[in-house]
Design an enzyme around this catalytic site. Sequence first.
Site, mmCIF file in Angstrom:
data_model
loop_
_atom_site.group_PDB
_atom_site.id
_atom_site.type_symbol
_atom_site.label_atom_id
_atom_site.label_comp_id
_atom_site.label_asym_id
_atom_site.label_seq_id
_atom_site.Cartn_x
_atom_site.Cartn_y
_atom_site.Cartn_z
ATOM 1 N N ARG A 73 -136.709 -87.979 10.127
ATOM 2 C CA ARG A 73 -137.897 -87.113 10.231
ATOM 3 C C ARG A 73 -138.266 -86.735 11.658
ATOM 4 N NH1 ARG A 73 -139.451 -90.494 6.125
ATOM 5 N NH2 ARG A 73 -139.235 -89.468 4.123
ATOM 6 N N LYS B 289 -137.274 -73.702 19.290
ATOM 7 C CA LYS B 289 -136.687 -73.175 18.051
ATOM 8 C C LYS B 289 -135.287 -73.752 17.911
ATOM 9 C CE LYS B 289 -137.855 -68.511 18.114
ATOM 10 N NZ LYS B 289 -137.563 -67.209 17.493
ATOM 11 N N GLU C 262 -130.802 -61.235 29.213
ATOM 12 C CA GLU C 262 -132.051 -61.904 28.814
ATOM 13 C C GLU C 262 -132.970 -62.065 30.028
ATOM 14 O OE1 GLU C 262 -133.079 -62.478 25.795
ATOM 15 O OE2 GLU C 262 -131.267 -62.589 24.562
ATOM 16 N N LYS D 51 -140.463 -67.441 30.049
ATOM 17 C CA LYS D 51 -140.342 -67.915 28.679
ATOM 18 C C LYS D 51 -141.354 -69.036 28.421
ATOM 19 C CE LYS D 51 -137.930 -68.852 24.668
ATOM 20 N NZ LYS D 51 -136.778 -68.736 23.838
ATOM 21 N N GLU E 206 -144.920 -68.567 17.262
ATOM 22 C CA GLU E 206 -144.503 -67.175 17.105
ATOM 23 C C GLU E 206 -145.405 -66.382 16.159
ATOM 24 O OE1 GLU E 206 -140.413 -66.538 15.872
ATOM 25 O OE2 GLU E 206 -140.179 -65.226 17.584
ATOM 26 N N ARG F 184 -145.568 -64.187 21.363
ATOM 27 C CA ARG F 184 -144.160 -64.589 21.505
ATOM 28 C C ARG F 184 -143.216 -63.480 21.049
ATOM 29 N NH1 ARG F 184 -141.942 -70.730 20.356
ATOM 30 N NH2 ARG F 184 -139.762 -70.302 20.740
ATOM 31 N N ASN G 194 -138.898 -60.625 21.873
ATOM 32 C CA ASN G 194 -137.923 -59.929 21.023
ATOM 33 C C ASN G 194 -137.636 -58.515 21.493
ATOM 34 O OD1 ASN G 194 -137.428 -61.997 19.210
ATOM 35 N ND2 ASN G 194 -139.297 -61.535 18.079
ATOM 36 N N HIS H 52 -134.397 -56.967 20.682
ATOM 37 C CA HIS H 52 -133.702 -57.826 19.719
ATOM 38 C C HIS H 52 -133.632 -57.249 18.318
ATOM 39 C CE1 HIS H 52 -133.796 -60.598 22.983
ATOM 40 N NE2 HIS H 52 -133.259 -61.571 22.281
ATOM 41 N N HIS I 250 -130.030 -57.290 16.951
ATOM 42 C CA HIS I 250 -129.559 -58.040 15.781
ATOM 43 C C HIS I 250 -128.845 -57.126 14.804
ATOM 44 C CE1 HIS I 250 -132.746 -61.352 16.525
ATOM 45 N NE2 HIS I 250 -131.582 -61.678 17.030
ATOM 46 N N HIS J 164 -124.298 -61.578 21.927
ATOM 47 C CA HIS J 164 -125.709 -61.386 21.605
ATOM 48 C C HIS J 164 -126.440 -60.607 22.716
ATOM 49 C CE1 HIS J 164 -129.720 -62.233 20.181
ATOM 50 N NE2 HIS J 164 -130.009 -62.849 21.311
HETATM 51 N N1 LIG Z 1 -133.309 -71.325 19.943
HETATM 52 C C1 LIG Z 1 -133.587 -70.180 20.500
HETATM 53 O O1 LIG Z 1 -134.730 -69.872 20.830
HETATM 54 C C2 LIG Z 1 -132.458 -69.233 20.764
HETATM 55 C C3 LIG Z 1 -132.649 -68.116 21.593
HETATM 56 C C4 LIG Z 1 -131.575 -67.293 21.861
HETATM 57 C C5 LIG Z 1 -130.323 -67.578 21.327
HETATM 58 N N2 LIG Z 1 -130.165 -68.675 20.526
HETATM 59 C C6 LIG Z 1 -128.858 -69.017 19.962
HETATM 60 O O2 LIG Z 1 -127.971 -69.330 21.009
HETATM 61 C C7 LIG Z 1 -126.649 -69.108 20.569
HETATM 62 C C8 LIG Z 1 -125.865 -68.403 21.644
HETATM 63 O O3 LIG Z 1 -125.829 -69.218 22.792
HETATM 64 P P1 LIG Z 1 -124.718 -69.027 23.934
HETATM 65 O O4 LIG Z 1 -124.668 -67.609 24.330
HETATM 66 O O5 LIG Z 1 -124.976 -70.069 24.960
HETATM 67 O O6 LIG Z 1 -123.357 -69.272 23.138
HETATM 68 P P2 LIG Z 1 -122.405 -70.554 22.994
HETATM 69 O O7 LIG Z 1 -123.169 -71.788 22.899
HETATM 70 O O8 LIG Z 1 -121.450 -70.223 21.915
HETATM 71 O O9 LIG Z 1 -121.617 -70.542 24.389
HETATM 72 C C9 LIG Z 1 -120.790 -69.452 24.708
HETATM 73 C C10 LIG Z 1 -119.412 -69.936 25.158
HETATM 74 O O10 LIG Z 1 -119.507 -70.469 26.476
HETATM 75 C C11 LIG Z 1 -118.877 -71.752 26.512
HETATM 76 N N3 LIG Z 1 -119.535 -72.491 27.595
HETATM 77 C C12 LIG Z 1 -120.730 -73.121 27.557
HETATM 78 N N4 LIG Z 1 -121.034 -73.561 28.780
HETATM 79 C C13 LIG Z 1 -120.014 -73.229 29.597
HETATM 80 C C14 LIG Z 1 -119.755 -73.401 30.982
HETATM 81 N N5 LIG Z 1 -120.647 -73.976 31.798
HETATM 82 N N6 LIG Z 1 -118.602 -72.929 31.484
HETATM 83 C C15 LIG Z 1 -117.707 -72.285 30.678
HETATM 84 N N7 LIG Z 1 -117.907 -72.068 29.370
HETATM 85 C C16 LIG Z 1 -119.046 -72.539 28.846
HETATM 86 C C17 LIG Z 1 -119.081 -72.295 25.141
HETATM 87 O O11 LIG Z 1 -118.165 -73.326 24.869
HETATM 88 C C18 LIG Z 1 -118.848 -71.043 24.287
HETATM 89 O O12 LIG Z 1 -117.482 -70.827 24.107
HETATM 90 C C19 LIG Z 1 -126.745 -68.323 19.274
HETATM 91 O O13 LIG Z 1 -126.452 -69.178 18.203
HETATM 92 C C20 LIG Z 1 -128.201 -67.902 19.222
HETATM 93 O O14 LIG Z 1 -128.689 -67.795 17.898
HETATM 94 C C21 LIG Z 1 -131.209 -69.493 20.243
#
Ligand SMILES: NC(=O)c1ccc[n+]([C@@H]2O[C@H](COP(=O)([O-])OP(=O)(O)OC[C@H]3O[C@@H](n4cnc5c(N)ncnc54)[C@H](O)[C@@H]3O)[C@@H](O)[C@H]2O)c1
Length: 368
Positions: free
Chosen positions: A121, A143, A185, A227, A237, A241, A245, A248, A252, A265
């Site tokens: 939990r 999130k 971003e 942020k 949100e 907040r 977006n 976005h 999306h 993304h």
């Molecule tokens: N929780 C939230 O508020 C929120 C906000 C925006 C996005 N997201 C989520 O985040 C995700 C995308 O995140 P992302 O863009 O970091 O993608 P990711 O986590 O897939 O990383 C992208 C790539 O970079 C590689 N990588 C990571 N760190 C590295 C480093 N230092 N050097 C070399 N390679 C490295 C990873 O292994 C991967 O192949 C999505 O699932 C999205 O939905 C969440």
Amino acid sequence: VRTVRVCFDRGSYPVRVGGGLLREAGNILANAGFAAPPVLVTNPRVWRLHGSALLSGLEPTFGKIHRVVIGDGERFKNHATLSLIYDGLFRARADRHSWILAFGGGVVGDVAGFAAATFMRGIAFVNVPTTLLAQVDSSIGGKVGINVPQGKNLVGAFHQPSAVLSDTSVLRTLVPRELAAGLYEVVKSGAIRSEPLVRYLETTLPQILGGDPECLERAVVAASRIKAHVVAADEREKGLRMILNFGHTLGHALEAATDYRRFKHGEAVAWGMAAALGFGVETGVTDPGDSHRLATLIHRVEKLPGLGGIEFDDLWTSLERDKKFRSGRLRIVLIRRVGEAEICADVDRRGLRRYLKQFVRRPGGVEA
Ligand SMILES: NC(=O)c1ccc[n+]([C@@H]2O[C@H](COP(=O)([O-])OP(=O)(O)OC[C@H]3O[C@@H](n4cnc5c(N)ncnc54)[C@H](O)[C@@H]3O)[C@@H](O)[C@H]2O)c1
């Protein structure tokens, strides 16, 4: 090292930003009150590149660390991975007082954070984001969640981390496209909240893209601060907040209409911002000069994958399916002036449809 504090209804946590933080992680976390070793969740790529630096920071303080290595990529942000993390926690004999350290990009942070939100939990977790996107966006705000066959991020929770450690020196191993995707971003943060950040990006873009540590650190701090402020004002949100977006909604839809293959993304968000700027000008909300200024910055970051071949009807269908778009009236975030966003609560559906249809055909139009 700079610290940004994120406040929410039941407390606050620090986001520490700086080069070389991994090697100090043990001290920092011990000072923050963690005594037992964490269960560390990471992926093979991040571990291979930066695992030894993190271990050199953690092991002197915490001794041997249990590690769960999950698959690399968005397709692993799922139920099977969540189970794998639970298994790892049980194997490590974790209990309600255990904690998770998420070490990776947004995928690792989201799924490990969701495991922390649900295991017994809810246990504590610390985010150590390693992509630019994760440092400026996904690691802050609480999130967490996974994707399901019905859609992305449809199962999740709000679960704030206890701390975020953003070591900007790990960003040097990102492939350039990944760095650029995260940078959009940062552009977004400036567009909605901070003209000085936009100005900073305009002058230091080549250094940032070249990996200059000081410039990157400043950009990460500035975007994290934005942020943090927005999230603090609206943890669940409900209102403000939503300005995060910006770009976005269409972003999306572009991702979905291209099966999540064509765009990162951030790149889809970049197109979404460009379109929202143009639409804002057309509807008289956005200052034309400011729209031009932001669109120019967006297009300077990298050459975006094109919009050719996207069926407009697919795009519109995806757009209408968006969970933020669905309920009743159409809401979209527009920019009034650089640094000032506005939530338009009752957008003219037909007008937007007409605008986007021509935008997808001739996106360059907004640059002029
Ligand atoms: N929780 C939230 O508020 C929120 C906000 C925006 C996005 N997201 C989520 O985040 C995700 C995308 O995140 P992302 O863009 O970091 O993608 P990711 O986590 O897939 O990383 C992208 C790539 O970079 C590689 N990588 C990571 N760190 C590295 C480093 N230092 N050097 C070399 N390679 C490295 C990873 O292994 C991967 O192949 C999505 O699932 C999205 O939905 C969440």
